[in-house]
Write an enzyme that holds these catalytic residues in place. Sequence first.
Site, PDB file in Angstrom:
ATOM      1  N   CYS A 383     -42.230  21.348 -32.316  1.00 23.34           N
ATOM      2  CA  CYS A 383     -40.901  20.910 -32.756  1.00 23.34           C
ATOM      3  C   CYS A 383     -40.969  20.481 -34.231  1.00 23.34           C
ATOM      4  CB  CYS A 383     -40.380  19.820 -31.835  1.00 23.34           C
ATOM      5  SG  CYS A 383     -38.594  19.549 -31.976  1.00 23.34           S
ATOM      6  N   HIS A 520     -40.701  22.737 -26.755  1.00 19.20           N
ATOM      7  CA  HIS A 520     -41.625  21.743 -26.189  1.00 19.20           C
ATOM      8  C   HIS A 520     -42.347  22.342 -24.981  1.00 19.20           C
ATOM      9  CE1 HIS A 520     -40.532  18.100 -28.495  1.00 19.20           C
ATOM     10  NE2 HIS A 520     -39.372  18.719 -28.631  1.00 19.20           N
ATOM     11  N   GLU A 522     -45.005  21.475 -23.593  1.00 16.85           N
ATOM     12  CA  GLU A 522     -45.660  20.478 -22.735  1.00 16.85           C
ATOM     13  C   GLU A 522     -44.867  20.171 -21.479  1.00 16.85           C
ATOM     14  OE1 GLU A 522     -43.495  17.919 -25.932  1.00 16.85           O
ATOM     15  OE2 GLU A 522     -44.361  19.925 -25.728  1.00 16.85           O
TER      16      GLU A 522
END
Length: 563
Positions: A383, A520, A522
């Site tokens: 990001c 993102h 994750e």
Amino acid sequence: MTKFVFVTGGVVSSLGKGIASASLAAILESRGLKVTLIKLDPYLNVDPGTMSPFQHGEVFVTDDGAETDLDLGHYERFIETRMRKANNFTTGQIYKSVLEKERRGDYLGKTVQVIPHVTNEIQEFIKRGAGYETADAVDVAIVEVGGTVGDIESLPFLEAVRQMSLRMGPNNTAFVHLSYVPWIAAAGELKTKPTQHTAKQLREIGIQADVLLCRADRRIPAEEREKISLFSNVPEWGVISMWDVDTIYKVPRMLHEQGLDGLICDKLRLNTPPANLKRWDDLVYETEHPKTEVNIAMVGKYVDLSDSYKSLNEALRHAGMKNHAKVVIEYFDSETITPDNVSRLARFDGILVPGGFGVRGVEGKICAARFARENKIPYLGICLGMQVATIEFARHVAGLKDANSTEFDPATPNPVIALITEWKDADGTIKTRDAKSDLGGTMRLGAQSSDVAKGSLAHKIYGDVVTERHRHRYEANVNYLDALRKSGLVISALTQREHLTEIVELPQDVHPWFVGVQFHPEFKSTPWAGHPLFNAYIAAVLEHRVKAGQDGKATAKALKAVA
């Protein structure tokens, strides 16, 4: 018919209700049940999207674009069910919905009160999250009530679940209460009084716990469990010990061996096969038997609270397990990183710059990205981490010395990063915003897809299409992409409609592994498979570690000042 398990907490917050709830869900799922989890947050914010990470920790984003509590990240990492907007709601959302109904006249002129209107609305939201009496209904919905018993903010939620239990009947609901059993070093003993009092407070509200999960730094002996049982009105077999462990992935086995899932299945009249926790045992074995170790420098803005990067920390550990390596993360406050001291990152096997908002600490992140690029250290920017890598490349390679983001310098002559003004949302609707728009709920959110350039490093990782979750307002400025490409930056993924930059990278003949992503990743990592991007990153980090060892850790280049 969907059964409900309500999980509450007492004495203090941060006891681990989220992990306990997710662990119970994982055990029930291993018994063949379809399970979901719902988190109730008693704060007045509509969602955590505008809250400081120092206050709230990470904001977890779902596929459908909800900004939610970090516990939903634990839920997704523990069970197969994906979370949605309906799996997390706040007092703010409840009151907003009630007031909108009042304005429409839905209450037919009645006086709108906490009971029954607010409590009924809470029950409707819970049922919606469970898909109650719909084709999407689950077998068991585990409902985590945020806050602590005794807090004013939690009372409407506790009253709502009490009413729900009464209406649905004793064999369709169960209550699990977490409490704290402190070890008093001076006395050399565990103290059960706080747990006795919190169980009493719960009974005063009208809720009798079926199970007490007693959190402590050690196992609770049988004598203390017997005392807790006597004064809390919970059978001794329902008083379960939850002690500190070195990995959260040991908790499902811990609770199963003390019979928690059996108690819940008996209470809810669920006839299921025995639990099979082999995958959890294998996971724990992998965490305890790494073949090597790697060190990652994470240069972020919110490092004083590691929960700000909860999913990111877990994703790195998952990738470590896939590569049979222990991942050691060292945090650096980006405000402290300067060209004069950035060389302290040279001892690390990889550098990672996570997301964030605002100008504070940005120049330190740019320093870290430049240091990784010039010293060929594996770099992953997420990001804002992608944006600072783009700014750094524009300044020091493309010759745009004043390059910046309009988020940090609205008057910059070279806005290589700028505000997104129009995009397609996760549900397909076209969204617009400008600099004067509200902060809350106006970001590009949720799962978005883009095409990946063949022959790129990203294509080796993702294939033809990448679909990941987003949470951002700013994006690489399309007007500068050609100049960046001519200077050697690879734009390896773009959205089809808006031509928004999703992935940037350096050619592998220039840098062995340098990738920035606008999304993102994750949020989609799991302990079972990891995530392809993080798996590839840790593999590159391992390769760099081996090469650096063979080269005797060559001296890192110092950063040159740029006029």
